[in-house]
Structure formats: C-alpha cells, structure tokens
Scaffold this motif. Structure first.
Motif, PDB file in Angstrom:
ATOM      1  N   ARG A   1       0.853  -1.169   0.000  1.00  0.00           N
ATOM      2  CA  ARG A   1       0.000   0.000   0.000  1.00  0.00           C
ATOM      3  C   ARG A   1       0.891   1.222   0.000  1.00  0.00           C
ATOM      4  N   PRO A   2       0.902   2.013  -1.050  1.00  0.00           N
ATOM      5  CA  PRO A   2       0.125   1.845  -2.266  1.00  0.00           C
ATOM      6  C   PRO A   2       0.509   0.577  -3.037  1.00  0.00           C
TER       7      PRO A   2
ATOM      8  N   THR B   1      -0.913  16.513  -1.952  1.00  0.00           N
ATOM      9  CA  THR B   1      -1.796  15.932  -0.944  1.00  0.00           C
ATOM     10  C   THR B   1      -3.226  16.415  -1.124  1.00  0.00           C
TER      11      THR B   1
ATOM     12  N   VAL C   1      -4.909  14.737  -4.229  1.00  0.00           N
ATOM     13  CA  VAL C   1      -5.264  13.336  -3.960  1.00  0.00           C
ATOM     14  C   VAL C   1      -6.481  13.270  -3.040  1.00  0.00           C
ATOM     15  N   ALA C   2      -6.522  14.134  -2.033  1.00  0.00           N
ATOM     16  CA  ALA C   2      -7.685  14.160  -1.139  1.00  0.00           C
ATOM     17  C   ALA C   2      -8.950  14.537  -1.892  1.00  0.00           C
TER      18      ALA C   2
ATOM     19  N   HIS D   1     -10.164  11.514  -3.785  1.00  0.00           N
ATOM     20  CA  HIS D   1     -10.777  10.532  -2.888  1.00  0.00           C
ATOM     21  C   HIS D   1     -12.137  10.979  -2.367  1.00  0.00           C
TER      22      HIS D   1
ATOM     23  N   GLU E   1     -10.001   6.541  -7.140  1.00  0.00           N
ATOM     24  CA  GLU E   1      -8.633   6.183  -6.798  1.00  0.00           C
ATOM     25  C   GLU E   1      -7.671   6.969  -7.679  1.00  0.00           C
TER      26      GLU E   1
ATOM     27  N   ALA F   1       3.680   8.349  -1.938  1.00  0.00           N
ATOM     28  CA  ALA F   1       2.954   7.619  -0.904  1.00  0.00           C
ATOM     29  C   ALA F   1       2.438   8.570   0.172  1.00  0.00           C
ATOM     30  N   SER F   2       3.219   9.601   0.483  1.00  0.00           N
ATOM     31  CA  SER F   2       2.793  10.562   1.509  1.00  0.00           C
ATOM     32  C   SER F   2       1.567  11.349   1.091  1.00  0.00           C
ATOM     33  N   PHE F   3       1.336  11.457  -0.205  1.00  0.00           N
ATOM     34  CA  PHE F   3       0.139  12.132  -0.693  1.00  0.00           C
ATOM     35  C   PHE F   3      -1.113  11.296  -0.490  1.00  0.00           C
ATOM     36  N   GLY F   4      -0.935   9.981  -0.311  1.00  0.00           N
ATOM     37  CA  GLY F   4      -2.073   9.094  -0.128  1.00  0.00           C
ATOM     38  C   GLY F   4      -2.546   8.404  -1.383  1.00  0.00           C
TER      39      GLY F   4
ATOM     40  N   ASP G   1      -3.168   5.598  -4.309  1.00  0.00           N
ATOM     41  CA  ASP G   1      -3.568   4.203  -4.189  1.00  0.00           C
ATOM     42  C   ASP G   1      -2.613   3.247  -4.892  1.00  0.00           C
TER      43      ASP G   1
END
Length: 298
Positions: free
Chosen positions: A41-42, A242, A245-246, A249, A260, A276-279, A281
């Motif tokens: 993950r991701p 970030t 990406v939010a 989502h 995603e 990955a820190s941005f979140g 997938d």
C-alpha cells in the motif's frame, strides 16, 4: 455520481484558495518469487512489465516482474495494418525493435503500417540487451495468456486510440476470449485506462462493470464529470499534491466507491515516498523493487 459530502469536502479543500493544476493532455523461467503486490500500500505496478530490467512490453518483462514478486503489471495496446492488437508503447516500431534493419524502406515504421506477421519477425529485445535477443512483440492474446499463466493482474492501456477506430470493442473482445471479462477478473484483476477520455467513456459504455482509469490531471472542478465514467484518475507524479489526492478521494466513481489515483512513472525511492505521503492508491514504476523497498523502509 458523487455524494454531497464529497462536494463539501472538495469545497473545503478549495476554500483557502484555488489549487491550480495542469490539464492532462515462452522459454523456461525462474520459479516465481512469493507475490507481494496485493499487500503493498500503495499498490506497486510494474510499468510495461519490469521494464528497467527487461525489454518493455515483452513477455520477458512481465515474467521478470513475476520473478521479482509483483502481481500488477501495465501494458500498452495498439493495432497492426491487418487488425491484430499488439503490445507496443510507441506508435512506431523504431525505438524498441530492429524494424529499420529488417524493413529499411518502410519509414516511418508506424505500427499501423505493418501486418502482424511482419511485426512477428522483429527482434524486440536486442535494443535492451544481448541477453534478450530474439524477444518478440507479443500480440494481445499472447500477452493475456502469459499474464494469466503468471497469475498476474493488469493495468491495460489503449494507446493512442484515436489512430485505431473501434479498438475498444476489439480489445474487450480479446479480453473476453482470453477469459478476462468474467466476474472474478473484472472484480479484482483488471483496470483499463487511456489518455483519451472518449476512449475511457467508450469502455465504460460497452462494459460498465469494468474498472476504468483516465490518464491525466484534470482540474478539481472537472472531477465530477470524470467520476461519471472513470474509477481512477491516474496522474504523473510531478503534477499532484496531498490536496489533489484528497480531492480525488472525496468523489465517488461510477461503481459507488471513492475515486482512486495511480501515479506514474516513479523510479526512485525519494519520489516513491513522496507519492505515498500524498495518499495515492498505486504507484506505476519501471523499478518496482526500488519502490517497494522505499515504501517498506519508510
């Protein structure tokens, strides 16, 4: 198809100021390592196969990804002069085959100007390394059979679909004929993506059960429209944040699940950790081992 709460979340993200983003334009093999891809993950997706270590978009590249323990691979699909679907990134054959040597008078060596039999004669491995001399450009049917044999999963890309009218219907037919449009595959093993919104819309219209992805970075204001036909917004890693990406989502896609984002092409540890820190997938990469190690060491 998105919830009011999603719209509110997006508004909150934008409240402090607009986020400005660009608009997207068969030999014997080593036994497979334990596959870890579904636990990452991701998710880590091997771009054109493990293309840092084997010639891109060949059977060798997806076998290499398998041997390294990666379930998810990505490919590119184009069409020959006589209507065969083949695995090739560029719309010409020059960069990754010996087409200039075999067919010297056929410039500019476009995929669409060669038959499948002609392309099957080409060496698609020597450009990468003598080790891979004689590797061939696979047809889509050959490729899907190998992905199945390897127990892998696929991010399937229609490349430059504007050059090949009807390629979406044809590609779906090959996927069906090779067993990839049954409930099991559709549920968890397949994403179809394109840089062309029209192509993604066509796939969604023809097979609304199939998970789809749009390649690009649409503005947040445009995300509701993309959420009508695309389950993923797959953006270059240099164009996201970030907040973006939010925002993705916060919307729900055509299957009622949050949108995603898979980001590409991330080939070093620092940018893997950053993405990955941005979140995100999923991370699409030529060096899946480097990315997986970076994520696990982080």
């Amino acid at each position: 198809m998105y919830a009011r709460a999603a719209a509110a979340a997006t508004a909150a993200l934008l409240g402090a100021g607009a986020l400005v983003l660009p608009t997207a334009p068969a030999a014997a093999r080593t036994p497979a390592a334990p596959a870890a891809g579904d636990h990452d993950r991701p998710l880590v997706v091997a771009h054109r196969g493990a293309s840092a270590y084997a010639p891109e978009n060949t059977l060798a590249a997806i076998d290499k990804a398998r041997d390294m323990g990666f379930r998810w691979v990505e490919n590119d699909v184009q069409r020959t002069k006589d209507g065969e679907l083949v695995i090739m990134h560029d719309d010409n054959l020059k960069r990754t085959t010996n087409v200039e040597e075999v067919f010297p008078g056929r410039s500019p060596w476009k995929v669409k100007d060669f038959t499948a039999a002609e392309i099957a004669k080409l060496d698609a491995g020597s450009w990468f390394s003598p080790k891979y001399a004689g590797e061939r450009v696979p047809t889509l049917a050959q490729y899907m059979r190998r992905v199945s044999r390897n127990h892998q999963k696929l991010v399937f890309e229609f490349k430059k679909p504007e050059l090949y009218p009807g390629i979406e219907k044809q590609g779906l037919r090959v996927l069906r004929e090779t067993g990839w449009l049954d409930k099991h595959h559709v549920k968890s093993k397949l994403v179809i993506q394109s840089f062309s919104a029209d192509s993604v819309k066509t796939v969604h219209k023809l097979r609304p059960d199939v998970k789809t992805g749009f390649l690009g970075t649409p503005s947040i204001a445009d995300l509701p429209a993309y959420a009508e036909f695309s389950d993923q917004i797959n953006s270059t890693h240099t164009s996201i944040s970030t907040a973006y990406v939010a925002a993705i989502h916060a919307f729900k896609g055509p299957h009622g699940k949050p949108l995603e984002i898979f980001t590409w092409t991330v080939n070093d540890a620092a940018n893997a950790r950053r993405a990955a820190s941005f979140g995100v997938d999923g991370i699409i990469t030529n060096t899946p081992d480097v990315v997986r190690k970076a994520l696990r060491d982080h």
